[in-house]
Enzyme design. Structure first.
Site, short mmCIF file in Angstrom:
data_model
loop_
_atom_site.label_atom_id
_atom_site.label_comp_id
_atom_site.label_asym_id
_atom_site.label_seq_id
_atom_site.Cartn_x
_atom_site.Cartn_y
_atom_site.Cartn_z
N HIS A 100 65.47 13.67 65.59
CA HIS A 100 64.97 13.34 64.50
C HIS A 100 65.76 11.84 64.34
O HIS A 100 66.84 11.71 64.95
CB HIS A 100 65.44 13.81 63.34
CG HIS A 100 66.84 14.10 63.27
ND1 HIS A 100 67.24 15.26 63.93
CD2 HIS A 100 67.79 13.71 62.37
CE1 HIS A 100 68.62 15.21 63.68
NE2 HIS A 100 68.99 14.42 62.59
N ASP A 102 67.47 9.31 61.38
CA ASP A 102 68.20 9.69 60.07
C ASP A 102 67.38 9.18 58.84
O ASP A 102 67.02 8.04 59.00
CB ASP A 102 69.60 9.50 59.86
CG ASP A 102 70.52 10.55 60.66
OD1 ASP A 102 69.99 11.85 60.73
OD2 ASP A 102 71.50 10.52 61.22
N HIS A 256 67.92 11.69 67.61
CA HIS A 256 69.25 12.58 67.95
C HIS A 256 68.95 13.95 67.74
O HIS A 256 67.92 14.20 66.91
CB HIS A 256 70.38 12.13 67.32
CG HIS A 256 70.56 11.99 65.98
ND1 HIS A 256 70.06 11.08 65.58
CD2 HIS A 256 70.98 12.80 65.01
CE1 HIS A 256 70.39 11.04 63.88
NE2 HIS A 256 71.06 12.17 63.84
N ARG A 271 80.08 12.40 58.68
CA ARG A 271 79.07 11.39 58.82
C ARG A 271 79.03 10.26 57.84
O ARG A 271 78.94 10.69 56.68
CB ARG A 271 77.84 11.99 59.32
CG ARG A 271 76.85 10.84 59.84
CD ARG A 271 75.30 11.34 59.98
NE ARG A 271 74.68 11.22 58.75
CZ ARG A 271 73.32 11.55 58.52
NH1 ARG A 271 73.18 12.72 59.14
NH2 ARG A 271 72.65 11.74 57.42
#
Length: 280
Positions: A100, A102, A256, A271
């Site tokens: 995917h 983000d 990723h 994150r």
């Protein structure tokens, strides 16, 4: 590309390990904005070993690239709401074990992100990144020409379904508000990087639901091919985390995948997500 950073190239298509920097010891990060951005545009994802940054320092580091996104559903850190906490274990299994990009369900998807490993299983829990530029450039010219001008729908519900994120009355209210705020949105199938001008695939398994100009059957077949093609090993890199390792990646034309191979052990990652621009 700036020559002021010491780094090792990790694969032909993607990845560099930056060396000689102790980010936690720096008082500010502004002087790193240009050289890190230059290297990021060329190598797509940068890795730094053993960087014990606080959540506030992570926020400060990510902020040199732009404004930060606050995720509508993931929990955030009490010291810095811009830092999301990805704490996965048996009672909260991973939801990002697919390829995917983000937050493509918003009009200006993130330009990048900073990820820090805070607690790791004894083995497993690696993350893979792949270059959507390398994948696009490996397609035949007729396929590239066919994809030009097509658009695709991206939907928050693809990766954040009600059956997982709306299981209690309180969570359901939060989930519904997020869905209402983020209706499905269309982006080009082929995106041009706003800095380098290189083209890459901009569809992903995590959020892309339909290629708009095709029939559903045509769309399903083509999306399945593109999402499988982008994951080829030739375009990707796999990072084996150590505690306090840090990664910075250009989210615009990469995908990723966080491997789900460590349960019942626990994995905690922090994150920061950096807002971007309208894909074109």
């Amino acid at each position: 590309m700036s020559q002021s950073l010491e780094f090792d190239v990790l694969t032909p298509a993607i990845g560099a390990e930056v060396k000689g920097l102790d980010l936690a010891a720096l008082e500010s990060y502004e002087h790193l904005a240009a050289p890190l951005a230059d290297l990021l545009h060329e190598r797509h994802v940068l890795f730094f070993r053993q960087q014990e940054l606080s959540p506030v320092q992570m926020k400060q580091l990510a902020s040199i690239f732009g404004d930060l996104h606050i995720h509508p559903l993931y929990p955030n850190h009490e010291d810095a709401p811009e830092i999301i906490v990805l704490d996965t274990h048996n009672d909260n299994p991973p939801d990002n074990d697919n390829w995917h990009t983000d937050v493509t369900f918003i009009d200006k998807p993130p330009m990048g992100a900073v990820l820090s490993a805070r607690m790791l299983p004894s083995t497993g829990g690696d993350t893979l990144w792949t270059s959507c530029i390398a994948a696009y450039e490996a397609l035949s010219k007729p396929m590239q020409a066919m994809l030009e001008g097509l658009t695709a729908s991206h939907d928050i519900r693809q990766s954040f379904p009600q059956e997982r994120y709306g299981t209690t009355p309180e969570d359901l209210v939060k989930w519904q508000a997020s869905v209402d705020k983020h209706p499905p949105i269309s982006h080009p199938v082929i995106r041009t990087h706003p800095v380098t001008g290189r083209k890459g695939l901009f569809v992903n398994e995590g959020f892309t639901t339909r290629i708009n100009e095709l029939t559903k059957k045509e769309s399903d077949i083509l999306l399945n091919f593109l999402c499988s093609f982008v994951a080829k090993p030739e375009f990707s890199i796999r990072w084996k985390w150590k505690e306090y390792d840090l990664a910075i990646w250009d989210n615009r034309l990469t995908q990723h995948y966080a491997t789900n191979d460590y349960l019942p052990q626990r994995r905690v990652m922090y994150r920061a997500t950096i807002l971007g621009d309208v894909p074109r």
